[in-house]
Design a protein around this motif. Structure first.
Motif, mmCIF file in Angstrom:
data_model
loop_
_atom_site.group_PDB
_atom_site.id
_atom_site.type_symbol
_atom_site.label_atom_id
_atom_site.label_comp_id
_atom_site.label_asym_id
_atom_site.label_seq_id
_atom_site.Cartn_x
_atom_site.Cartn_y
_atom_site.Cartn_z
ATOM 1 N N ALA A 1 15.380 -69.004 47.245
ATOM 2 C CA ALA A 1 14.976 -70.404 47.054
ATOM 3 C C ALA A 1 15.639 -71.253 48.130
ATOM 4 C CB ALA A 1 15.403 -70.878 45.664
ATOM 5 N N TYR A 2 14.835 -72.063 48.796
ATOM 6 C CA TYR A 2 15.379 -72.845 49.912
ATOM 7 C C TYR A 2 15.806 -74.238 49.461
ATOM 8 C CZ TYR A 2 13.405 -68.970 52.396
ATOM 9 O OH TYR A 2 13.128 -67.697 52.799
ATOM 10 N N LYS A 3 16.890 -74.682 50.046
ATOM 11 C CA LYS A 3 17.443 -75.992 49.730
ATOM 12 C C LYS A 3 16.388 -77.089 49.868
ATOM 13 C CE LYS A 3 21.147 -78.977 51.614
ATOM 14 N NZ LYS A 3 20.534 -79.697 52.757
ATOM 15 N N GLY A 4 15.608 -77.008 50.948
ATOM 16 C CA GLY A 4 14.621 -78.055 51.217
ATOM 17 C C GLY A 4 13.591 -78.191 50.111
ATOM 18 N N GLU A 5 13.070 -77.068 49.643
ATOM 19 C CA GLU A 5 12.034 -77.136 48.596
ATOM 20 C C GLU A 5 12.637 -77.589 47.267
ATOM 21 O OE1 GLU A 5 10.213 -73.266 47.929
ATOM 22 O OE2 GLU A 5 12.173 -72.279 48.102
ATOM 23 N N LEU A 6 13.885 -77.171 47.008
ATOM 24 C CA LEU A 6 14.523 -77.574 45.753
ATOM 25 C C LEU A 6 14.771 -79.084 45.741
ATOM 26 C CD1 LEU A 6 17.079 -74.638 45.471
ATOM 27 C CD2 LEU A 6 15.054 -74.962 44.042
ATOM 28 N N ASN B 1 24.612 -81.909 40.372
ATOM 29 C CA ASN B 1 25.253 -80.598 40.513
ATOM 30 C C ASN B 1 24.266 -79.544 41.001
ATOM 31 O OD1 ASN B 1 24.137 -79.159 37.972
ATOM 32 N ND2 ASN B 1 24.890 -81.114 37.174
ATOM 33 N N ALA B 2 24.795 -78.395 41.436
ATOM 34 C CA ALA B 2 23.951 -77.332 41.976
ATOM 35 C C ALA B 2 23.012 -76.757 40.916
ATOM 36 C CB ALA B 2 24.813 -76.223 42.583
ATOM 37 N N GLY B 3 23.459 -76.788 39.664
ATOM 38 C CA GLY B 3 22.605 -76.312 38.573
ATOM 39 C C GLY B 3 21.354 -77.162 38.425
ATOM 40 N N LEU B 4 21.522 -78.445 38.648
ATOM 41 C CA LEU B 4 20.376 -79.347 38.581
ATOM 42 C C LEU B 4 19.396 -79.034 39.726
ATOM 43 C CD1 LEU B 4 19.552 -81.774 36.816
ATOM 44 C CD2 LEU B 4 20.578 -83.256 38.532
ATOM 45 N N LEU B 5 19.964 -78.792 40.887
ATOM 46 C CA LEU B 5 19.134 -78.478 42.056
ATOM 47 C C LEU B 5 18.349 -77.183 41.844
ATOM 48 C CD1 LEU B 5 18.506 -79.318 45.032
ATOM 49 C CD2 LEU B 5 20.345 -77.771 45.721
ATOM 50 N N THR B 6 18.989 -76.200 41.215
ATOM 51 C CA THR B 6 18.347 -74.888 41.055
ATOM 52 C C THR B 6 17.724 -74.721 39.666
ATOM 53 O OG1 THR B 6 20.479 -73.957 40.430
ATOM 54 C CG2 THR B 6 19.853 -73.753 42.740
ATOM 55 N N TYR B 7 17.534 -75.815 38.979
ATOM 56 C CA TYR B 7 16.892 -75.783 37.653
ATOM 57 C C TYR B 7 15.607 -74.946 37.665
ATOM 58 C CZ TYR B 7 15.002 -77.871 33.277
ATOM 59 O OH TYR B 7 14.477 -78.081 32.026
ATOM 60 N N PRO B 8 14.712 -75.159 38.661
ATOM 61 C CA PRO B 8 13.468 -74.364 38.643
ATOM 62 C C PRO B 8 13.705 -72.875 38.886
ATOM 63 C CG PRO B 8 13.275 -76.282 40.106
ATOM 64 C CD PRO B 8 14.720 -76.155 39.758
ATOM 65 N N VAL B 9 14.820 -72.532 39.512
ATOM 66 C CA VAL B 9 15.130 -71.115 39.733
ATOM 67 C C VAL B 9 15.506 -70.463 38.401
ATOM 68 C CG1 VAL B 9 16.511 -69.454 41.032
ATOM 69 C CG2 VAL B 9 15.977 -71.699 42.043
#
Ligand code: TRP
Length: 336
Positions: free
Chosen positions: A103-108, A126-134
């Motif tokens: 998962a790329y930072k840009g798309e997240l 937080n990073a968890g929020l950013l990677t929620y869709p992951v």
């Protein structure tokens, strides 16, 4: 497109924040109840996702029990579907880790839900929020599900899930079907709020939303407060939106004859909104009361709730273990 054929497996997550309301029931739960008879279903309480925005866990135990009890009271059957808590499936953390590398930072950062939540809580991006869709993707593909009953607000997450799946399959081998939103013909069902605007949701305005936890007086008070007017003055006129909404709510719980009577009263300008709301309140009370009582019975029986959670965890982890064997082998993480 992935070469993997879609599965007949259904998976969805339910956030354990807030009480279940009529919008949840007619928009989602009622469909789960139907799907559990037709498909292999995994329904999950998304307790880990809630940590991305609610790091305080003091209330979690109670909220998880309430959401389990309310969904069961609405007809979700732990003997038909696998009904479990996200945090009980430890394998999810592992799959989430592997998917994070794809998962790329840009798309997240471009995800609408991320941008919204970041704006609302600039102090906790937080990073968890950013990677929620992951994490959501890990939930879904853990059971190699194809069918995901979710609303429009989740479309973008599913699109991202498909991207992660395609990347995984391309890099490591075709293991996962591409998940997609799946619903029965829901466009036809409208669950507006009681304040004449928008749909029924967990909102600031608690008076416009009917919860299964509401007692009879509260239901009556909310319904009687719904916005009306002096009634039409011309035969067969068009209903204003707020009246249309009240009729939409009647369609959910009232008998057809009752609706027809009020329709014709409206058309010949003899409608009395006080009577209509009294009838709607009564039918809402009849609809909500058994669910509220069943929820309270379940909540009073902790041994039963623990049994449900254990059984769900067992079934979900069995499925997870199979998937993770495939994943580790495909990734070459099988050194001996
Ligand atoms: N993100 C979903 C929501 O906000 C909840 C969820 C978590 C979910 N994991 C899921 C939905 C997996 C579908 C599939 O409602």
């Amino acid at each position: 497109m992935s070469a993997i054929i879609p599965s007949n497996i259904v998976m969805s997550g339910i956030r354990p924040t807030g009480m279940v309301h009529l919008g949840n029931y007619f928009g989602a739960i009622r469909n789960y109840v139907k799907m559990q008879d037709e498909f292999e279903c995994y329904f999950m309480v998304a307790d880990l996702h809630s940590l991305t925005t609610h790091p305080e866990t003091a209330e979690l135990k109670r909220n998880v029990r309430r959401v389990l009890a309310e969904n069961i009271a609405c007809g979700l059957d732990p003997n038909k579907a696998t009904f479990y808590c996200q945090s009980h499936v430890y394998e999810t953390g592992e799959l989430y880790l592997y998917l994070n590398m794809l998962a790329y930072k840009g798309e997240l950062e471009k995800t609408v839900t991320f941008k919204d939540k970041a704006r609302q809580h600039p102090e906790n991006i937080n990073a968890g929020l950013l990677t929620y869709p992951v994490l959501q993707t890990a939930d879904i593909i853990m059971h190699r599900a194809s069918l995901v009953p979710v609303g429009k607000d989740q479309e973008q997450h599913l699109e991202m899930a498909r991207n992660f799946v395609v990347r995984f399959n391309h890099r490591y081998g075709e293991i996962f079907p591409e998940p997609r939103a799946f619903n029965y013909n829901q466009e036809l069902i409208k669950v507006p709020g009681l304040d004449g605007s928008g749909k029924m949701s967990k909102s600031e305005n608690n008076m416009s939303t009917l919860y299964f936890a509401d007692d009879n007086d509260t239901i009556k008070k909310k319904v009687m407060k719904a916005l009306t007017d002096g009634g039409p003055t011309e035969m067969n006129s068009k209903k204003p939106d707020y009246i249309e909404n009240i009729f939409a709510l009647m369609k959910l719980v009232c008998k057809e004859e009752v609706i027809e009577k009020f329709e014709s009263d409206f058309n010949n300008c003899t409608i009395r909104y006080g009577d209509l709301k009294k009838q709607l309140a009564e039918d809402m009370i009849n609809f909500i009361t058994p669910v509220r009582e069943k929820t309270n019975d379940i909540l009073a029986n902790d041994a039963y709730l623990i049994e449900v959670m254990e059984k769900g965890a067992h079934k979900a982890r069995e499925s997870a273990r199979k998937t993770m064997d495939l994943v580790r082998n495909a990734m070459g993480l099988n050194y001996f």
